[in-house]
Each structure stands twice: as C-alpha cells, then as structure tokens.
Design an enzyme around this catalytic site. Structure first.
Site, PDB file in Angstrom:
ATOM      1  N   THR A  23     -16.687   1.731   3.403  1.00  0.00           N
ATOM      2  CA  THR A  23     -15.242   1.970   3.720  1.00  0.00           C
ATOM      3  C   THR A  23     -14.819   3.086   3.735  1.00  0.00           C
ATOM      4  OG1 THR A  23     -14.543   1.858   1.311  1.00  0.00           O
ATOM      5  CG2 THR A  23     -15.026  -0.282   2.280  1.00  0.00           C
TER       6      THR A  23
ATOM      7  N   ASP B  28       3.411   2.650  -4.301  1.00  0.00           N
ATOM      8  CA  ASP B  28       2.469   3.825  -4.887  1.00  0.00           C
ATOM      9  C   ASP B  28       2.359   3.030  -6.547  1.00  0.00           C
ATOM     10  OD1 ASP B  28       1.558   5.710  -6.267  1.00  0.00           O
ATOM     11  OD2 ASP B  28       2.685   7.217  -5.327  1.00  0.00           O
ATOM     12  N   VAL B  29       1.127   2.604  -6.701  1.00  0.00           N
ATOM     13  CA  VAL B  29       0.965   2.105  -7.773  1.00  0.00           C
ATOM     14  C   VAL B  29       1.044   3.076  -9.029  1.00  0.00           C
ATOM     15  CG1 VAL B  29      -0.875   0.398  -7.314  1.00  0.00           C
ATOM     16  CG2 VAL B  29      -1.811   2.557  -7.955  1.00  0.00           C
TER      17      VAL B  29
ATOM     18  N   ASP C 119       0.735  -1.110   0.046  1.00  0.00           N
ATOM     19  CA  ASP C 119      -0.090  -0.082   0.048  1.00  0.00           C
ATOM     20  C   ASP C 119       0.821   1.155   0.050  1.00  0.00           C
ATOM     21  OD1 ASP C 119      -3.219   0.313   0.943  1.00  0.00           O
ATOM     22  OD2 ASP C 119      -2.097   2.171   0.813  1.00  0.00           O
TER      23      ASP C 119
ATOM     24  N   LYS D  68     -12.612   3.396 -13.973  1.00  0.00           N
ATOM     25  CA  LYS D  68     -13.226   2.102 -13.931  1.00  0.00           C
ATOM     26  C   LYS D  68     -13.635   1.298 -15.116  1.00  0.00           C
ATOM     27  CE  LYS D  68     -12.205   1.934  -9.305  1.00  0.00           C
ATOM     28  NZ  LYS D  68     -11.327   0.842  -8.982  1.00  0.00           N
TER      29      LYS D  68
ATOM     30  N   TYR E  54     -13.567   8.812 -11.924  1.00  0.00           N
ATOM     31  CA  TYR E  54     -13.529   7.692 -11.455  1.00  0.00           C
ATOM     32  C   TYR E  54     -14.479   6.719 -12.231  1.00  0.00           C
ATOM     33  CZ  TYR E  54     -14.631   3.993  -7.559  1.00  0.00           C
ATOM     34  OH  TYR E  54     -14.612   2.783  -6.970  1.00  0.00           O
TER      35      TYR E  54
HETATM   36  N1  LIG Z   1     -16.186   0.797  -1.166  1.00  0.00           N
HETATM   37  C1  LIG Z   1     -17.054   0.626  -2.385  1.00  0.00           C
HETATM   38  O1  LIG Z   1     -18.132   1.112  -2.251  1.00  0.00           O
HETATM   39  C2  LIG Z   1     -16.193   0.437  -3.514  1.00  0.00           C
HETATM   40  C3  LIG Z   1     -17.210   0.355  -4.809  1.00  0.00           C
HETATM   41  C4  LIG Z   1     -16.574  -0.169  -6.127  1.00  0.00           C
HETATM   42  C5  LIG Z   1     -15.453  -0.404  -6.142  1.00  0.00           C
HETATM   43  N2  LIG Z   1     -14.478   0.006  -5.179  1.00  0.00           N
HETATM   44  C6  LIG Z   1     -13.033  -0.181  -5.298  1.00  0.00           C
HETATM   45  O2  LIG Z   1     -12.600  -0.997  -4.661  1.00  0.00           O
HETATM   46  C7  LIG Z   1     -11.200  -0.893  -4.295  1.00  0.00           C
HETATM   47  C8  LIG Z   1     -10.951  -0.737  -2.827  1.00  0.00           C
HETATM   48  O3  LIG Z   1     -11.764   0.509  -2.385  1.00  0.00           O
HETATM   49  P1  LIG Z   1     -12.049   0.478  -0.687  1.00  0.00           P
HETATM   50  O4  LIG Z   1     -13.432   0.757  -0.769  1.00  0.00           O
HETATM   51  O5  LIG Z   1     -11.833  -0.722   0.089  1.00  0.00           O
HETATM   52  O6  LIG Z   1     -11.377   1.893  -0.359  1.00  0.00           O
HETATM   53  P2  LIG Z   1     -10.148   2.142   0.796  1.00  0.00           P
HETATM   54  O7  LIG Z   1      -9.986   3.749   0.606  1.00  0.00           O
HETATM   55  O8  LIG Z   1     -10.446   1.588   2.203  1.00  0.00           O
HETATM   56  O9  LIG Z   1      -9.016   1.368   0.358  1.00  0.00           O
HETATM   57  C9  LIG Z   1      -8.064   1.713  -0.777  1.00  0.00           C
HETATM   58  C10 LIG Z   1      -6.466   1.364  -0.521  1.00  0.00           C
HETATM   59  O10 LIG Z   1      -5.847   1.870  -1.612  1.00  0.00           O
HETATM   60  C11 LIG Z   1      -4.759   2.441  -1.268  1.00  0.00           C
HETATM   61  N3  LIG Z   1      -4.200   3.478  -2.423  1.00  0.00           N
HETATM   62  C12 LIG Z   1      -4.734   4.475  -2.653  1.00  0.00           C
HETATM   63  N4  LIG Z   1      -3.830   5.104  -3.478  1.00  0.00           N
HETATM   64  C13 LIG Z   1      -3.021   4.132  -3.647  1.00  0.00           C
HETATM   65  C14 LIG Z   1      -1.612   4.320  -4.373  1.00  0.00           C
HETATM   66  N5  LIG Z   1      -1.175   5.333  -5.186  1.00  0.00           N
HETATM   67  N6  LIG Z   1      -0.825   3.167  -4.235  1.00  0.00           N
HETATM   68  C15 LIG Z   1      -1.010   2.200  -3.668  1.00  0.00           C
HETATM   69  N7  LIG Z   1      -2.137   2.320  -2.906  1.00  0.00           N
HETATM   70  C16 LIG Z   1      -3.160   3.257  -2.742  1.00  0.00           C
HETATM   71  C17 LIG Z   1      -5.114   3.281   0.079  1.00  0.00           C
HETATM   72  O11 LIG Z   1      -4.290   3.561   0.968  1.00  0.00           O
HETATM   73  C18 LIG Z   1      -6.207   2.341   0.751  1.00  0.00           C
HETATM   74  O12 LIG Z   1      -5.520   1.804   1.538  1.00  0.00           O
HETATM   75  C19 LIG Z   1     -10.888   0.456  -4.817  1.00  0.00           C
HETATM   76  O13 LIG Z   1     -10.319   0.206  -6.341  1.00  0.00           O
HETATM   77  C20 LIG Z   1     -12.461   0.919  -5.145  1.00  0.00           C
HETATM   78  O14 LIG Z   1     -12.408   1.997  -6.306  1.00  0.00           O
HETATM   79  C21 LIG Z   1     -14.991   0.266  -3.936  1.00  0.00           C
END
Ligand SMILES: NC(=O)c1ccc[n+]([C@@H]2O[C@H](COP(=O)([O-])OP(=O)(O)OC[C@H]3O[C@@H](n4cnc5c(N)ncnc54)[C@H](O)[C@@H]3O)[C@@H](O)[C@H]2O)c1
Length: 254
Positions: A182, A58-59, A34, A151, A147
C-alpha cells in the site's frame, strides 16, 4: 441484503479503501472518512450501491471524531465501525524527534482511542468495531519504535474495549496484518534488500493484498461470538524473525 451503515476511518487508501468496497458489496451504506477528504470522496463515489458518504476526519482531533460518529450513528443503524487510519516513520529512538514520536502515536494510538471512545457511544447495540493493528504489535523492529509501541497499545486497548462494550453486545476486535503493498509500505519497500528479507521471513512467501485484509476485517464484523481478539494475518511471518529494516537502511545509505 444488509441495509445498515458502516463507517470506515482511513478509508481513502489501501486496506481501508478495500474494506469500504467489501462492505458496500455486502450491502452496507458506507461512510468513508479520512483526513484526505478528496480521497474519501473518490472512494465513496466508486462504491457499488447507494447511500455512501464521504467525510473529512482527522483521528487526532476529538471534535472531528465525535461529530463524524454522532452523524454516522444518528439513524440508529450504525452496526460496523472500522479504523484503518495509520502512519509510520523510520528512525532509531536515540535519533528520533519527539514531535515525530508524537505524530505517529497520536494517529495510531491516541486516534484509535478516540475512534473506540466515540464508536463505543454511537454504534448500535450488538454492532461491531474492528481496528488495524500490525505484526509490529508483537514483533519489535529497530527503527519502528513509535509504530511498534502504538500498535502494541492498540492491541491491548482492543481487549479493554471488548470488555467494556460487552454489556451492549458490541464486539471489538482487531486484524493484525504483516506486509501488504500500500502507499504506507511503499517507501520501506524501496530500500534495497527489505522486500526480499520480508518475503524470506514469510512462510507463504508473498505479501498480502488489501482485499485479503478486508476479508478478515469483515469476518470479525460478522462473527457473532468473536470479541477481544487480535487476528494475525501475515502468511505465517509471526512464526519467523522480523526483518532487519534498519540494518538494510544502514547498508544501503550509510
Ligand atoms: N500495509 C501494511 O503492510 C500494514 C501492515 C500492518 C498494519 N497496517 C495498518 O493498516 C492500516 C491501513 O494501512 P494501509 O497500509 O492501508 O495504509 P495507507 O497509507 O494506504 O492508508 C492509511 C489511511 O489513513 C489515513 N490517515 C492517516 N492519518 C490520518 C488521520 N490523522 N486521520 C484520518 N485518517 C488518517 C491516510 O490518509 C490513508 O488514507 C494502518 O493502521 C496500518 O498501520 C498496514
């Protein structure tokens, strides 16, 4: 008991953290990566079993992604890669700073490409990769332009990667969640009316949990005949309208 390695990028929080626990419970040694290194370390330290590692990555930086995957794949036992890194923003296209558009698409699309590129090089033959897309890959939402675009791009990139990696029997899929509580979604849920609107447009009438998404991610990793698939997981929300998040912002804050 599975003794191979799994890598979860974005594993410090939310869906990624729940996925690391599910993988560790399934017997994998998990590398938790992360951009928030302390968060990755805290998750890795709490996992069941042994052999877990925490790495800063960092991705959006290819050097980070390349070195992380080179290390994770160095023993030849990397059989599962999950990319859960993500970020969002809220703003109409006509108001949005270019830098903010780039920030979100850099993480959600460019970063996802870098993970697919280097996972494709280092995952073992017959391994599997899973990315997190979103309901917003197929449902437009005013205020979520970068976003939604990122996606949707990732959903197509998943299919291209599935074709390109099939000769090594590497499978590439994505899980596409609707609303999951989250840290990512917490700010939007604080806008009056948004949560009720989401749930009114979700036939099963509730948000999902990170653990339910992790279960679907593990299904894609295990399912030996599944590739190039983007699985909707949203309580049926893709069957109804997408909530008017921007409309709620305007009504609440002018
Ligand atoms: N929560 C939702 O409702 C939801 C819905 C659809 C899709 N998603 C997708 O699911 C995935 C996880 O989301 P989540 O809800 O667990 O969010 P979250 O914010 O809890 O977790 C996201 C993680 O990504 C990390 N991150 C951000 N930028 C980064 C970078 N540049 N390099 C490495 N890590 C990085 C953050 O530090 C965090 O730990 C995401 O891709 C999000 O778009 C989430």
């Amino acid at each position: 008991m599975n003794r191979s390695r799994a890598l979860v990028v974005g594993g410090a929080s939310g869906i990624g953290a729940a996925t690391t626990h599910a993988l560790a419970d399934a017997g994998y040694a998990v590398t938790v990566a992360d951009v928030v290194e302390d968060g990755a370390r805290a998750v890795a330290d709490a996992l069941a079993g042994t052999g877990h590692l925490a790495r800063r990555c960092d991705v959006t930086r290819e050097a980070d992604v390349a070195s992380m995957l080179t290390e994770a794949g160095s023993e030849g036992d990397l059989t599962a890669v999950v990319n859960s890194a993500g970020s969002s923003t809220l703003g109409l296209l006509t108001d949005l700073d270019e830098a903010e558009f780039r920030r979100v698409t850099d993480i959600c699309l460019h970063g996802a490409f870098l993970v697919l590129k280097h996972a494709g090089r280092h995952v073992a033959d017959a391994g599997a990769i899973c990315s997190l897309t979103s309901l917003n890959a197929r449902r437009a939402a005013a205020g979520f332009g970068p976003y939604c675009a990122a996606k949707a791009g990732l959903a197509m990139l998943t299919q291209v990667a599935a074709l390109e990696l099939a000769p090594r029997r590497v499978r590439v899929n994505a899980v596409s969640p609707g609303l999951v509580d989250t840290p990512l979604t917490a700010p939007a849920m604080e806008i009056p009316g948004v949560r009720d609107d989401y749930l009114d447009n979700t036939p099963l009438g509730r948000a999902g949990t990170p653990e339910e998404v992790a279960e679907a991610v593990l299904f894609t990793l295990r399912s030996a005949w599944l590739t190039g698939e983007v699985i909707d997981l949203n309580g049926g929300a893709h069957l109804l309208a997408y909530p008017d998040v921007h409309g709620h912002v305007v009504r609440a804050f002018g």
